[in-house]
Design a protein around this motif. Sequence first.
Motif, PDB file in Angstrom:
ATOM      1  N   VAL A 155      50.951 -71.585  72.649  1.00  0.00           N
ATOM      2  CA  VAL A 155      49.629 -72.062  73.055  1.00  0.00           C
ATOM      3  C   VAL A 155      49.307 -73.313  72.245  1.00  0.00           C
ATOM      4  O   VAL A 155      49.144 -73.245  71.027  1.00  0.00           O
ATOM      5  N   GLY A 156      49.231 -74.445  72.910  1.00  0.00           N
ATOM      6  CA  GLY A 156      48.970 -75.683  72.203  1.00  0.00           C
ATOM      7  C   GLY A 156      50.214 -76.169  71.471  1.00  0.00           C
ATOM      8  O   GLY A 156      51.336 -75.748  71.753  1.00  0.00           O
ATOM      9  N   ASP A 157      50.005 -77.068  70.529  1.00  0.00           N
ATOM     10  CA  ASP A 157      51.112 -77.645  69.771  1.00  0.00           C
ATOM     11  C   ASP A 157      51.285 -76.955  68.428  1.00  0.00           C
ATOM     12  O   ASP A 157      50.346 -76.353  67.901  1.00  0.00           O
ATOM     13  N   MET A 158      52.483 -77.067  67.871  1.00  0.00           N
ATOM     14  CA  MET A 158      52.713 -76.673  66.496  1.00  0.00           C
ATOM     15  C   MET A 158      52.189 -77.787  65.588  1.00  0.00           C
ATOM     16  O   MET A 158      52.534 -78.949  65.776  1.00  0.00           O
ATOM     17  N   GLU A 159      51.373 -77.438  64.623  1.00  0.00           N
ATOM     18  CA  GLU A 159      50.772 -78.424  63.724  1.00  0.00           C
ATOM     19  C   GLU A 159      51.440 -78.328  62.359  1.00  0.00           C
ATOM     20  O   GLU A 159      51.317 -77.326  61.662  1.00  0.00           O
ATOM     21  N   LEU A 160      52.147 -79.394  61.984  1.00  0.00           N
ATOM     22  CA  LEU A 160      52.896 -79.437  60.737  1.00  0.00           C
ATOM     23  C   LEU A 160      52.150 -80.289  59.718  1.00  0.00           C
ATOM     24  O   LEU A 160      51.864 -81.456  59.963  1.00  0.00           O
ATOM     25  N   THR A 161      51.827 -79.696  58.576  1.00  0.00           N
ATOM     26  CA  THR A 161      51.176 -80.402  57.477  1.00  0.00           C
ATOM     27  C   THR A 161      51.971 -80.152  56.209  1.00  0.00           C
ATOM     28  O   THR A 161      51.850 -79.078  55.591  1.00  0.00           O
ATOM     29  N   SER A 168      50.203 -70.999  67.637  1.00  0.00           N
ATOM     30  CA  SER A 168      49.668 -69.807  68.303  1.00  0.00           C
ATOM     31  C   SER A 168      50.614 -69.366  69.408  1.00  0.00           C
ATOM     32  O   SER A 168      51.200 -70.207  70.104  1.00  0.00           O
ATOM     33  N   LEU A 169      50.746 -68.050  69.583  1.00  0.00           N
ATOM     34  CA  LEU A 169      51.587 -67.472  70.623  1.00  0.00           C
ATOM     35  C   LEU A 169      50.770 -66.495  71.457  1.00  0.00           C
ATOM     36  O   LEU A 169      49.941 -65.753  70.919  1.00  0.00           O
ATOM     37  N   GLU A 170      51.018 -66.496  72.766  1.00  0.00           N
ATOM     38  CA  GLU A 170      50.330 -65.569  73.664  1.00  0.00           C
ATOM     39  C   GLU A 170      51.263 -64.441  74.066  1.00  0.00           C
ATOM     40  O   GLU A 170      52.406 -64.671  74.467  1.00  0.00           O
ATOM     41  N   SER A 171      50.768 -63.224  73.960  1.00  0.00           N
ATOM     42  CA  SER A 171      51.521 -62.058  74.388  1.00  0.00           C
ATOM     43  C   SER A 171      51.267 -61.830  75.881  1.00  0.00           C
ATOM     44  O   SER A 171      50.120 -61.792  76.325  1.00  0.00           O
ATOM     45  N   LYS A 172      52.345 -61.692  76.648  1.00  0.00           N
ATOM     46  CA  LYS A 172      52.238 -61.501  78.094  1.00  0.00           C
ATOM     47  C   LYS A 172      52.392 -60.016  78.446  1.00  0.00           C
ATOM     48  O   LYS A 172      52.992 -59.242  77.682  1.00  0.00           O
ATOM     49  N   THR A 174      54.421 -58.854  80.417  1.00  0.00           N
ATOM     50  CA  THR A 174      55.855 -58.605  80.576  1.00  0.00           C
ATOM     51  C   THR A 174      56.629 -58.693  79.259  1.00  0.00           C
ATOM     52  O   THR A 174      57.818 -58.404  79.229  1.00  0.00           O
ATOM     53  N   GLY A 175      55.959 -59.103  78.177  1.00  0.00           N
ATOM     54  CA  GLY A 175      56.648 -59.215  76.895  1.00  0.00           C
ATOM     55  C   GLY A 175      56.048 -60.309  76.043  1.00  0.00           C
ATOM     56  O   GLY A 175      55.040 -60.926  76.402  1.00  0.00           O
ATOM     57  N   SER A 176      56.670 -60.553  74.900  1.00  0.00           N
ATOM     58  CA  SER A 176      56.154 -61.552  73.977  1.00  0.00           C
ATOM     59  C   SER A 176      57.301 -62.205  73.214  1.00  0.00           C
ATOM     60  O   SER A 176      58.429 -61.699  73.208  1.00  0.00           O
ATOM     61  N   LEU A 177      56.999 -63.320  72.574  1.00  0.00           N
ATOM     62  CA  LEU A 177      57.955 -64.029  71.733  1.00  0.00           C
ATOM     63  C   LEU A 177      57.536 -63.830  70.286  1.00  0.00           C
ATOM     64  O   LEU A 177      56.430 -64.213  69.890  1.00  0.00           O
ATOM     65  N   ARG A 178      58.408 -63.238  69.481  1.00  0.00           N
ATOM     66  CA  ARG A 178      58.085 -62.962  68.094  1.00  0.00           C
ATOM     67  C   ARG A 178      58.044 -64.257  67.288  1.00  0.00           C
ATOM     68  O   ARG A 178      58.885 -65.135  67.458  1.00  0.00           O
ATOM     69  N   PRO A 179      57.066 -64.384  66.372  1.00  0.00           N
ATOM     70  CA  PRO A 179      56.966 -65.618  65.587  1.00  0.00           C
ATOM     71  C   PRO A 179      58.163 -65.851  64.684  1.00  0.00           C
ATOM     72  O   PRO A 179      58.588 -66.993  64.496  1.00  0.00           O
ATOM     73  N   ASP A 180      58.733 -64.780  64.131  1.00  0.00           N
ATOM     74  CA  ASP A 180      59.885 -64.958  63.243  1.00  0.00           C
ATOM     75  C   ASP A 180      61.120 -65.410  64.020  1.00  0.00           C
ATOM     76  O   ASP A 180      61.917 -66.212  63.521  1.00  0.00           O
ATOM     77  N   VAL A 181      61.270 -64.929  65.251  1.00  0.00           N
ATOM     78  CA  VAL A 181      62.399 -65.343  66.080  1.00  0.00           C
ATOM     79  C   VAL A 181      62.257 -66.818  66.470  1.00  0.00           C
ATOM     80  O   VAL A 181      63.223 -67.587  66.438  1.00  0.00           O
ATOM     81  N   LEU A 182      61.043 -67.223  66.832  1.00  0.00           N
ATOM     82  CA  LEU A 182      60.805 -68.619  67.190  1.00  0.00           C
ATOM     83  C   LEU A 182      61.098 -69.542  66.004  1.00  0.00           C
ATOM     84  O   LEU A 182      61.785 -70.559  66.154  1.00  0.00           O
TER      85      LEU A 182
END
Length: 236
Positions: A155-161, A168-172, A174-182
């Motif tokens: 959801v939106g962009d990854m903000e690197l500082t 942010s990630l949205e859970s669907k 039908t499933g979701s994408l784990r933050p650690d895997v990403l």
Amino acid sequence: MPDPSLFRLRVTFCKQGRLALLSHLELARALERAVRRARLPFAVSQGFSPHMKIAFGAALPVGVGGTRELFDLQMTRYVSPERALEALQAASVPDLMVKSCEYIDSHALAASAAFPVSAYRALLSCAPAQLAVPEGVMVIRKKKEKVLRVAEFLVGDMELTGATLAFSLESKPTGSLRPDVLLAACCAQANGDEEDRPLALFVENAEPTLIDADACGPDNPLRVITITRIGQRPVR
């Protein structure tokens, strides 16, 4: 006897420090014990295997902490939120501390369904000049390989500082994408790895000011130090 569904308490708590290494099942057991120690009048299911009527928010992967995690507890009678909070805090440990309590409507959506968008903050081992997001991430589900399109969940962009990354990630349904895997895929791509290296070492109570923000390079590969869910919200 009053209907226990009328007394539905939503509890906000943190999962941090060493207890970020708890699995979701271990977390559930720890919180159920805290409710029992607090002596709250929780409702119990019927049938051959009665259990506490408690529902947890979206699960976190092992090693990922959270500052505002949720669970809903059904009770058999009214206890003021202030009294429930005091009792739960007295029965909780610092790294799994209850932050707030409030009653919600008996027909309100479960926390996992009501707040499908999770905001995360990751602390990196070094400060990359930029961080490219892979188009797809390979996962294994039911012993089968599957490629998840990152754009469907991000959801939106990854903000690197510097060495801090917010996304942010949205859970669907039908499933979701784990933050650690990403983030493992992002690091592997940034480091030019043919195979994913280990995600990172867990650093207790790491803060951005304590992270070495030197530039990434061959002798200083990109790693994830910690990942923390810092909020959950509905889809806008």
